[in-house]
Design a protein around this motif. Structure first.
Motif, PDB file in Angstrom:
ATOM      1  N   UNK A  31      14.316  27.506  85.878  1.00  0.00           N
ATOM      2  CA  UNK A  31      13.149  28.385  85.980  1.00  0.00           C
ATOM      3  C   UNK A  31      13.585  29.841  86.135  1.00  0.00           C
ATOM      4  N   UNK A  32      14.614  30.057  86.972  1.00  0.00           N
ATOM      5  CA  UNK A  32      15.130  31.415  87.134  1.00  0.00           C
ATOM      6  C   UNK A  32      15.746  31.917  85.843  1.00  0.00           C
ATOM      7  N   UNK A  33      16.447  31.012  85.139  1.00  0.00           N
ATOM      8  CA  UNK A  33      17.053  31.423  83.873  1.00  0.00           C
ATOM      9  C   UNK A  33      15.975  31.917  82.915  1.00  0.00           C
ATOM     10  N   UNK A  34      14.863  31.177  82.866  1.00  0.00           N
ATOM     11  CA  UNK A  34      13.781  31.568  81.955  1.00  0.00           C
ATOM     12  C   UNK A  34      13.217  32.928  82.366  1.00  0.00           C
ATOM     13  N   UNK A  35      13.073  33.142  83.683  1.00  0.00           N
ATOM     14  CA  UNK A  35      12.546  34.439  84.126  1.00  0.00           C
ATOM     15  C   UNK A  35      13.518  35.557  83.773  1.00  0.00           C
ATOM     16  N   UNK A  36      14.835  35.261  83.912  1.00  0.00           N
ATOM     17  CA  UNK A  36      15.828  36.262  83.530  1.00  0.00           C
ATOM     18  C   UNK A  36      15.742  36.561  82.035  1.00  0.00           C
ATOM     19  N   UNK A  37      15.455  35.526  81.255  1.00  0.00           N
ATOM     20  CA  UNK A  37      15.327  35.731  79.810  1.00  0.00           C
ATOM     21  C   UNK A  37      14.130  36.625  79.492  1.00  0.00           C
ATOM     22  N   UNK A  38      13.042  36.457  80.265  1.00  0.00           N
ATOM     23  CA  UNK A  38      11.894  37.355  80.086  1.00  0.00           C
ATOM     24  C   UNK A  38      12.326  38.791  80.349  1.00  0.00           C
ATOM     25  N   UNK A  39      13.094  38.978  81.436  1.00  0.00           N
ATOM     26  CA  UNK A  39      13.585  40.320  81.761  1.00  0.00           C
ATOM     27  C   UNK A  39      14.439  40.869  80.632  1.00  0.00           C
ATOM     28  N   UNK A  40      15.274  39.995  80.065  1.00  0.00           N
ATOM     29  CA  UNK A  40      16.135  40.402  78.967  1.00  0.00           C
ATOM     30  C   UNK A  40      15.311  40.873  77.771  1.00  0.00           C
ATOM     31  N   UNK A  41      14.308  40.078  77.398  1.00  0.00           N
ATOM     32  CA  UNK A  41      13.472  40.441  76.245  1.00  0.00           C
ATOM     33  C   UNK A  41      12.689  41.723  76.522  1.00  0.00           C
ATOM     34  N   UNK A  42      12.215  41.863  77.763  1.00  0.00           N
ATOM     35  CA  UNK A  42      11.434  43.053  78.093  1.00  0.00           C
ATOM     36  C   UNK A  42      12.313  44.295  78.058  1.00  0.00           C
ATOM     37  N   UNK A  43      13.566  44.197  78.542  1.00  0.00           N
ATOM     38  CA  UNK A  43      14.405  45.390  78.505  1.00  0.00           C
ATOM     39  C   UNK A  43      14.815  45.719  77.075  1.00  0.00           C
ATOM     40  N   UNK A  44      14.932  44.691  76.233  1.00  0.00           N
ATOM     41  CA  UNK A  44      15.152  44.960  74.803  1.00  0.00           C
ATOM     42  C   UNK A  44      13.983  45.762  74.230  1.00  0.00           C
ATOM     43  N   UNK A  45      12.769  45.390  74.663  1.00  0.00           N
ATOM     44  CA  UNK A  45      11.589  46.111  74.174  1.00  0.00           C
ATOM     45  C   UNK A  45      11.656  47.580  74.576  1.00  0.00           C
ATOM     46  N   UNK A  46      12.167  47.849  75.792  1.00  0.00           N
ATOM     47  CA  UNK A  46      12.313  49.247  76.215  1.00  0.00           C
ATOM     48  C   UNK A  46      13.287  49.973  75.294  1.00  0.00           C
ATOM     49  N   UNK A  47      14.378  49.272  74.920  1.00  0.00           N
ATOM     50  CA  UNK A  47      15.350  49.904  74.010  1.00  0.00           C
ATOM     51  C   UNK A  47      14.701  50.209  72.654  1.00  0.00           C
ATOM     52  N   UNK A  48      13.860  49.282  72.180  1.00  0.00           N
ATOM     53  CA  UNK A  48      13.146  49.544  70.916  1.00  0.00           C
ATOM     54  C   UNK A  48      12.263  50.782  71.053  1.00  0.00           C
ATOM     55  N   UNK A  49      11.612  50.889  72.216  1.00  0.00           N
ATOM     56  CA  UNK A  49      10.742  52.056  72.440  1.00  0.00           C
ATOM     57  C   UNK A  49      11.545  53.342  72.343  1.00  0.00           C
ATOM     58  N   UNK A  50      12.760  53.325  72.918  1.00  0.00           N
ATOM     59  CA  UNK A  50      13.595  54.523  72.866  1.00  0.00           C
ATOM     60  C   UNK A  50      13.996  54.847  71.430  1.00  0.00           C
ATOM     61  N   UNK A  51      13.984  53.848  70.561  1.00  0.00           N
ATOM     62  CA  UNK A  51      14.344  54.078  69.157  1.00  0.00           C
ATOM     63  C   UNK A  51      13.125  54.418  68.310  1.00  0.00           C
ATOM     64  N   UNK A  52      12.009  54.783  68.959  1.00  0.00           N
ATOM     65  CA  UNK A  52      10.768  55.148  68.261  1.00  0.00           C
ATOM     66  C   UNK A  52      10.117  53.985  67.546  1.00  0.00           C
ATOM     67  N   UNK A  53      10.484  52.758  67.913  1.00  0.00           N
ATOM     68  CA  UNK A  53       9.895  51.599  67.234  1.00  0.00           C
ATOM     69  C   UNK A  53       8.850  50.974  68.152  1.00  0.00           C
ATOM     70  N   UNK A  54       7.711  51.676  68.307  1.00  0.00           N
ATOM     71  CA  UNK A  54       6.701  51.205  69.260  1.00  0.00           C
ATOM     72  C   UNK A  54       6.120  49.866  68.840  1.00  0.00           C
ATOM     73  N   UNK A  55       5.869  49.738  67.550  1.00  0.00           N
ATOM     74  CA  UNK A  55       5.249  48.511  67.065  1.00  0.00           C
ATOM     75  C   UNK A  55       6.151  47.308  67.343  1.00  0.00           C
ATOM     76  N   UNK A  56       7.441  47.480  67.049  1.00  0.00           N
ATOM     77  CA  UNK A  56       8.383  46.380  67.270  1.00  0.00           C
ATOM     78  C   UNK A  56       8.453  46.053  68.757  1.00  0.00           C
ATOM     79  N   UNK A  57       8.432  47.096  69.593  1.00  0.00           N
ATOM     80  CA  UNK A  57       8.501  46.863  71.040  1.00  0.00           C
ATOM     81  C   UNK A  57       7.296  46.066  71.511  1.00  0.00           C
TER      82      UNK A  57
END
Lengths: 190, 329
Positions: A31-57
């Motif tokens: 369960x913790x692993x899955x929550x960590x994976x959510x965190x991982x995906x969400x921080x990836x979304x932040x990186x996409x935002x920094x790359x001006x890719x709002x839609x992808x984020x």
């Protein structure tokens, strides 16, 4: 000032990404692993935002951090807390081989990106106002990448049909006249 | 557009406070309206017409001892209500309140964050908000909580699909994912409630299910599940879950008004956009309460069948038909 802020957010997102990635494979409780994976995906979304890719984020959060991970948590919560110690018994040959392979892939990726982009990496990218907008992405999907887009959608459709076939039970013997209680099984129907 | 950079701070403060006040008085309104519909008075002791009841409730909830089950996972147990409440409140950042105003030499826009993909962002926030419910139910380490959160999860995931598909018609007609632009388009022409009537109906039904309100309040069916995912919660932690639920209901009403009923668009006075907007949202909130007073709860299999076999096909056909019509005309 703005640059500093971008750097700060980039730093936080990158370390959250790496840290949660390690956490996914280190936690004993799935369960913790899955929550960590959510965190991982969400921080990836932040990186996409920094790359001006709002839609992808936004799509990343909506589809992966949202819908897909809910299914993970759903299944894990149903199966109960089953501990599985990933590091128990010390490193085996398999772990070492995996680490070596991961390192090799990392080197390859860095080499390919370096070779392909040359010295363009240090320049500021010129990004138009329409870059990453839904209209632009849609246009690219339906012109330059139409074939890949259609093939992907057919593969996904086949996977969905396959899921329905795997999930549906074979024709059962005649159903019981009336279920006594109104509540029925929850798992199969979702 | 020459907005000063600091304007977002007062804007956010105003919107958060208006939303919190709306939440507090929605609870009051709900108890009052439900009471009158059931031939009771509802709260009438604290202040005139019981108007101070939400404040009294808040003080009571904050002062309650906050205990939790010994076997619960405390970090997640504490975080879960925060996730729910925070994502619910963040949604209001992209909902437009008015067309914008010229104050002095500044042009102030009527929305906190005018992003081009605001509709998508709202759905993304909604899908993150689900984690509050599922993580809270799991971390409580109680059978009722777990079953309640499983139900919430299954229901929300099922109806999210129809909800997203039902707004596709509006997006196709407006040609934009930006809520500000969608409202601006409706200001010039028709409100989309007319041409997108099917979309509106699907959106509203799926939205009621999405916010766990009656008749889709199965996650909290007290006869079967005690109180669902928040069985083990008390005090202000429970209060935060309630906050999330009511604010989600208000957000959904606001989104419905924005997408189908012209948002801030009223018969007179563009400057009074927020008032028209609030009036329309208020009508939808009353409709939500009315439905709770008059409709019995669905059975679980009815819920799933309805979601997948009725709502989803209707939403899909609506989206396809809208696309075809927009291209043909």
């Amino acid at each position: 000032m703005a640059d500093l802020l971008v750097w700060l957010i980039w730093f936080l997102a990158v370390f959250a990404c790496l840290g949660s990635g390690v956490a996914v494979i280190s936690f004993e409780n799935p369960f913790y692993s899955a929550i960590a994976l959510i965190g991982n995906l969400a921080s990836l979304a932040v990186l996409y935002l920094l790359l001006n890719a709002e839609f992808v984020a936004a799509a990343q959060v909506l589809v992966y951090a949202g819908a897909v991970m809910v299914m993970f948590l759903f299944v894990i919560a149903y199966l109960g807390k089953r501990a599985d110690a990933p590091w128990a018994g010390g490193p085996s040959i398999q772990t070492l081989a995996a680490a070596v392979a991961a390192g090799a892939i990392l080197v390859e990726v860095i080499a390919v990106i370096g070779l392909a982009s040359g010295d363009r990496l240090s320049d500021e990218a010129s990004v138009g106002a329409a870059f990453g907008s839904p209209a632009e992405i849609g246009a690219v999907f339906l012109t330059d990448h139409l074939l890949a887009f259609e093939i992907t959608s057919i593969v996904l459709l086949a996977a969905a049909v396959g899921g329905v076939i795997l999930g549906s039970e074979p024709k059962a013997p005649p159903p019981e006249p009336e279920a006594p209680s109104g509540v029925q099984g929850t798992g199969e129907k979702t | 557009m020459n907005e000063p950079w600091w304007i977002d701070i007062p804007k956010a403060l105003i919107v958060v406070n208006v939303v919190m006040a709306a939440f507090a008085y929605t609870t009051w309104l709900e108890r009052k309206v439900l009471g009158r519909m059931q031939l009771r008075y509802g709260p009438n002791r604290a202040g005139v017409f019981g108007l101070l009841q939400p404040i009294a409730d808040l003080i009571k909830l904050i002062r309650k001892e906050s205990f939790f089950p010994g076997t619960s996972v405390s970090a997640l147990y504490i975080t879960a209500p925060l996730i729910s409440a925070a994502t619910a409140m963040a949604a209001f950042a992209v909902i437009p309140w008015g067309p914008g105003w010229a104050i002095g030499s500044y042009d102030i826009s009527g929305v906190i964050a005018d992003v081009p993909i605001s509709l998508l962002l709202l759905f993304a926030l909604g899908s993150l908000g689900i984690y509050g419910f599922i993580v809270g139910g799991w971390a409580s380490d109680s059978k009722y909580s777990l079953l309640g959160s499983m139900r919430t999860c299954a229901q929300l995931v099922s109806y999210e699909v129809s909800l997203a598909l039902s707004v596709l018609g509006v997006v196709i007609m407006a040609g934009s994912l930006s809520l500000t632009e969608i409202v601006a388009k409706q200001e010039d022409g028709w409100w989309y409630a007319g041409p997108q009537l099917v979309g509106l109906l699907v959106f509203f039904v799926a939205g009621v299910a999405e916010t766990n309100r009656a008749p889709f309040d199965l996650p909290e069916a007290e006869q079967e599940l005690v109180a669902g995912y928040h069985t083990e919660y008390s005090g202000m932690r429970w209060g935060l879950f309630q906050t999330a639920e009511y604010i989600n209901m208000i957000t959904l009403s606001a989104l419905c008004v924005t997408l189908f009923f012209g948002g801030w668009d009223g018969p007179v006075g563009d400057e009074f956009g927020p008032l028209w907007f609030l009036l329309k949202v208020f009508l939808f909130v009353v409709l939500f309460i009315w439905m709770r007073a008059s409709l019995p709860r669905l059975r679980y299999d009815q819920l799933m069948n309805f979601g997948w076999k009725v709502l989803l096909p209707v939403a899909t056909i609506n989206a396809v038909a809208t696309a075809a019509l927009v291209i043909a005309l």
